[in-house]
Design a protein around this motif. Sequence first.
Motif, PDB file in Angstrom:
ATOM      1  N   ASP A   1      30.898  50.879  41.858  1.00 14.60           N
ATOM      2  CA  ASP A   1      31.253  52.268  41.591  1.00 14.60           C
ATOM      3  C   ASP A   1      32.594  52.263  40.871  1.00 14.60           C
ATOM      4  N   VAL A   2      32.572  52.609  39.588  1.00 16.52           N
ATOM      5  CA  VAL A   2      33.797  52.606  38.784  1.00 16.52           C
ATOM      6  C   VAL A   2      34.156  54.024  38.333  1.00 16.52           C
ATOM      7  N   SER A   3      33.589  55.016  39.017  1.00 21.94           N
ATOM      8  CA  SER A   3      33.810  56.411  38.623  1.00 21.94           C
ATOM      9  C   SER A   3      35.263  56.848  38.796  1.00 21.94           C
ATOM     10  N   ALA A   4      36.013  56.220  39.700  1.00 19.74           N
ATOM     11  CA  ALA A   4      37.408  56.601  39.930  1.00 19.74           C
ATOM     12  C   ALA A   4      38.369  55.895  38.973  1.00 19.74           C
ATOM     13  N   LEU A   5      37.854  54.955  38.180  1.00 14.83           N
ATOM     14  CA  LEU A   5      38.716  54.204  37.266  1.00 14.83           C
ATOM     15  C   LEU A   5      38.886  54.950  35.949  1.00 14.83           C
ATOM     16  N   PRO A   6      40.051  54.831  35.317  1.00  6.29           N
ATOM     17  CA  PRO A   6      40.249  55.471  34.019  1.00  6.29           C
ATOM     18  C   PRO A   6      39.494  54.714  32.921  1.00  6.29           C
ATOM     19  N   ALA A   7      39.268  55.374  31.807  1.00  5.41           N
ATOM     20  CA  ALA A   7      38.627  54.713  30.666  1.00  5.41           C
ATOM     21  C   ALA A   7      39.527  53.581  30.176  1.00  5.41           C
ATOM     22  N   GLY A   8      38.917  52.513  29.710  1.00  7.38           N
ATOM     23  CA  GLY A   8      39.682  51.391  29.193  1.00  7.38           C
ATOM     24  C   GLY A   8      38.974  50.074  29.449  1.00  7.38           C
ATOM     25  N   VAL A   9      39.687  48.989  29.212  1.00  9.85           N
ATOM     26  CA  VAL A   9      39.145  47.645  29.367  1.00  9.85           C
ATOM     27  C   VAL A   9      39.582  47.086  30.717  1.00  9.85           C
ATOM     28  N   PHE A  10      38.607  46.532  31.454  1.00  8.26           N
ATOM     29  CA  PHE A  10      38.857  45.923  32.754  1.00  8.26           C
ATOM     30  C   PHE A  10      38.227  44.534  32.783  1.00  8.26           C
ATOM     31  N   LEU A  11      38.618  43.749  33.763  1.00  5.41           N
ATOM     32  CA  LEU A  11      38.010  42.446  33.987  1.00  5.41           C
ATOM     33  C   LEU A  11      37.253  42.484  35.300  1.00  5.41           C
ATOM     34  N   VAL A  12      36.023  41.986  35.286  1.00  9.56           N
ATOM     35  CA  VAL A  12      35.239  41.843  36.512  1.00  9.56           C
ATOM     36  C   VAL A  12      35.237  40.357  36.842  1.00  9.56           C
ATOM     37  N   ARG A  13      35.715  40.022  38.047  1.00  7.39           N
ATOM     38  CA  ARG A  13      35.857  38.624  38.446  1.00  7.39           C
ATOM     39  C   ARG A  13      34.940  38.327  39.625  1.00  7.39           C
ATOM     40  N   LEU A  14      34.145  37.272  39.493  1.00  4.07           N
ATOM     41  CA  LEU A  14      33.297  36.784  40.579  1.00  4.07           C
ATOM     42  C   LEU A  14      33.890  35.482  41.085  1.00  4.07           C
ATOM     43  N   THR A  15      34.293  35.489  42.347  1.00  5.05           N
ATOM     44  CA  THR A  15      34.882  34.303  42.960  1.00  5.05           C
ATOM     45  C   THR A  15      33.913  33.746  43.984  1.00  5.05           C
ATOM     46  N   THR A  16      33.514  32.481  43.826  1.00  3.54           N
ATOM     47  CA  THR A  16      32.648  31.800  44.789  1.00  3.54           C
ATOM     48  C   THR A  16      33.354  30.538  45.250  1.00  3.54           C
ATOM     49  N   ASP A  17      32.737  29.825  46.183  1.00  3.26           N
ATOM     50  CA  ASP A  17      33.318  28.555  46.640  1.00  3.26           C
ATOM     51  C   ASP A  17      33.376  27.535  45.513  1.00  3.26           C
ATOM     52  N   ALA A  18      32.433  27.656  44.553  1.00  2.00           N
ATOM     53  CA  ALA A  18      32.335  26.659  43.492  1.00  2.00           C
ATOM     54  C   ALA A  18      33.109  27.005  42.235  1.00  2.00           C
ATOM     55  N   ASP A  19      33.329  28.317  41.960  1.00  2.00           N
ATOM     56  CA  ASP A  19      33.846  28.686  40.646  1.00  2.00           C
ATOM     57  C   ASP A  19      34.452  30.092  40.658  1.00  2.00           C
ATOM     58  N   VAL A  20      35.172  30.399  39.596  1.00  2.00           N
ATOM     59  CA  VAL A  20      35.652  31.756  39.326  1.00  2.00           C
ATOM     60  C   VAL A  20      35.207  32.099  37.911  1.00  2.00           C
ATOM     61  N   SER A  21      34.423  33.189  37.766  1.00  2.00           N
ATOM     62  CA  SER A  21      33.929  33.623  36.460  1.00  2.00           C
ATOM     63  C   SER A  21      34.412  35.038  36.198  1.00  2.00           C
ATOM     64  N   THR A  22      34.710  35.330  34.939  1.00  2.00           N
ATOM     65  CA  THR A  22      35.239  36.642  34.569  1.00  2.00           C
ATOM     66  C   THR A  22      34.493  37.178  33.364  1.00  2.00           C
ATOM     67  N   ARG A  23      34.220  38.488  33.378  1.00  2.00           N
ATOM     68  CA  ARG A  23      33.610  39.173  32.253  1.00  2.00           C
ATOM     69  C   ARG A  23      34.453  40.420  31.934  1.00  2.00           C
ATOM     70  N   ARG A  24      34.476  40.790  30.666  1.00  2.00           N
ATOM     71  CA  ARG A  24      35.201  41.989  30.232  1.00  2.00           C
ATOM     72  C   ARG A  24      34.281  43.198  30.382  1.00  2.00           C
ATOM     73  N   LEU A  25      34.817  44.300  30.881  1.00  2.00           N
ATOM     74  CA  LEU A  25      34.064  45.538  31.066  1.00  2.00           C
ATOM     75  C   LEU A  25      34.802  46.677  30.362  1.00  2.00           C
ATOM     76  N   LEU A  26      34.082  47.414  29.526  1.00  2.00           N
ATOM     77  CA  LEU A  26      34.655  48.566  28.844  1.00  2.00           C
ATOM     78  C   LEU A  26      34.144  49.823  29.527  1.00  2.00           C
ATOM     79  N   LEU A  27      35.070  50.635  30.052  1.00  2.00           N
ATOM     80  CA  LEU A  27      34.717  51.899  30.688  1.00  2.00           C
ATOM     81  C   LEU A  27      34.995  53.048  29.730  1.00  2.00           C
ATOM     82  N   LEU A  28      34.007  53.926  29.585  1.00  2.00           N
ATOM     83  CA  LEU A  28      34.100  55.069  28.679  1.00  2.00           C
ATOM     84  C   LEU A  28      34.488  56.319  29.438  1.00  2.00           C
ATOM     85  N   ASP A  29      34.977  57.336  28.731  1.00  2.00           N
ATOM     86  CA  ASP A  29      35.309  58.629  29.346  1.00  2.00           C
ATOM     87  C   ASP A  29      34.077  59.304  29.876  1.00  2.00           C
TER      88      ASP A  29
END
Length: 196
Positions: free
Chosen positions: A168-196
Amino acid sequence: MAFPIVGFRCGPMEEYWVDSMAADSAVVRWRKVEQGTLFNVRLVGSDGSDTTYITADTSMALGGLVDTVRYNVMLRKQCRYTTTNYDTTVYGAWLSTLSFGHGPEVVGDTNVGIAAVPSEVFALVPNPARGSVSVVMSAAPGGHLSVLDMAGREWVSLPVEGPVAELDVSALPAGVFLVRLTTDADVSTRRLLLLD
């Protein structure tokens, strides 16, 4: 005076994304480039399926998908040059960065040789997004999801409980964010663009 023939050009596409996804279908979208351009959308599955569609639209609904198959979606421009002396079609390079689903990596002919599409740890659907975004993981790794702004501040945090998580990203302002998945084996990141 003679003019050399330099050749016809058809530039590559720069960006495309999954706009929506259901159990057996997905909608892929991209931005319009030049007026009158046609687009080739190629869907290659890990089950050996390989279909190419031609459209003038800026989206393509892909149906009949199987949840045990990993799909690679490729996109390119199809440019046509016409005068009284010639009628020529030229193709841009395939953009091949979008894959989703489960199963082994997709290996396909991209007209420049055989290339393997690397398996993504997770994908964001849709991206760009408004209100909510699905995090679709290639496996159910367990771990933790975080949404961070570009300054590193954490806005959303939740544990991973399955192969798909809803953010749920409805409370976040528009802009660029990073989504990070952290597991025991790795850390992966993806860029997320939120629109108005």
